[in-house]
Design an enzyme around this catalytic site. Structure first.
Site, short mmCIF file in Angstrom:
data_model
loop_
_atom_site.label_atom_id
_atom_site.label_comp_id
_atom_site.label_asym_id
_atom_site.label_seq_id
_atom_site.Cartn_x
_atom_site.Cartn_y
_atom_site.Cartn_z
N SER A 91 0.83 -1.19 0.00
CA SER A 91 0.00 0.00 0.00
C SER A 91 0.88 1.26 0.00
O SER A 91 1.66 1.47 -0.91
CB SER A 91 -0.95 -0.05 1.20
OG SER A 91 -1.90 0.97 1.15
N HIS B 108 -2.36 -1.20 -4.31
CA HIS B 108 -3.82 -1.18 -4.47
C HIS B 108 -4.29 0.26 -4.38
O HIS B 108 -3.50 1.17 -4.17
CB HIS B 108 -4.51 -2.08 -3.44
CG HIS B 108 -4.37 -1.62 -2.01
ND1 HIS B 108 -4.95 -2.28 -0.97
CD2 HIS B 108 -3.72 -0.57 -1.45
CE1 HIS B 108 -4.66 -1.66 0.17
NE2 HIS B 108 -3.91 -0.62 -0.11
#
Length: 202
Positions: free
Chosen positions: A101, A126
């Protein structure tokens, strides 16, 4: 039983006697920085302050940021990324363990050609997630608009720094995409994968 942060001896230039400092303090003096937790405002402010201070102290010596992070808050992560672009020294990023992330966003923000992953490291990208699952509709819509802007910002950075087309990055950010060190190199998130038991890089 927890032992706390280990202490190591450090001798300042011109001093005869060494003093005991915590190991991270000693490593900071060698321009080695660590992101070993979730990204939040506290660690973001610490890293930003260290990068600025070390740049003022000597703007010709590179900085090294070791990353083992599950991700975290977007805005504190962006502040670390922006500072890395702003300070005069090159910032090497080194992934050990996991850069997921916002961890992967900071990893990709290192100086291009100076981004490294250890052989067994994992990388995950993501899209940013919402925290307003039960918010009133108006607040949810406002947050959704902000999330779209943040997603666009993150996507543009990944496109610019990986060299991948917009459609590839956009598709990858639709879901959690985990990569090995070699896959992260092929994806342009890192430039080098460390080779075990040697001082060379592949």
């Amino acid at each position: 039983m927890p032992i706390g942060v280990p202490k190591v001896p450090f001798r300042s230039p011109g001093e005869e006697d060494a003093i005991w400092v915590d190991v991270f303090n000693r490593l900071y003096r060698e321009r080695l920085l660590f992101l070993g937790q979730e990204v939040d405002s506290e660690i973001s402010n610490q890293l930003v302050g260290l990068m600025v201070y070390l740049s003022i102290e000597d703007d010709t010596r590179d900085l090294y940021l070791f990353i083992n992070s599950p991700g975290g808050w977007v805005i504190p992560g962006i502040s670390i990324y922006d500072t890395m672009q702003f300070v005069p020294p090159d910032v090497h990023t080194i992934c050990m363990g996991l850069a997921a992330s916002m961890g992967s966003f900071i990893l990709v923000g290192g100086e291009i050609t100076k981004r490294l992953a250890f052989p067994h490291a994992r990388v995950m990208i993501h899209q940013p997630a919402s925290s307003f699952y039960e918010a009133p509709t108006g607040e949810f819509i406002l947050e959704a608009e902000e999330l779209l802007k943040l997603r666009e910002t993150l996507t543009r950075v990944y496109v610019q720094r990986t060299g991948n087309p917009l459609w590839v990055v956009s598709e990858d950010m639709e879901r959690d995409v985990f990569m090995s060190a070699a896959e992260a190199q092929a994806h342009g998130i890192v430039d080098l994968v460390a080779v075990e038991n040697t001082g060379d890089f592949a």
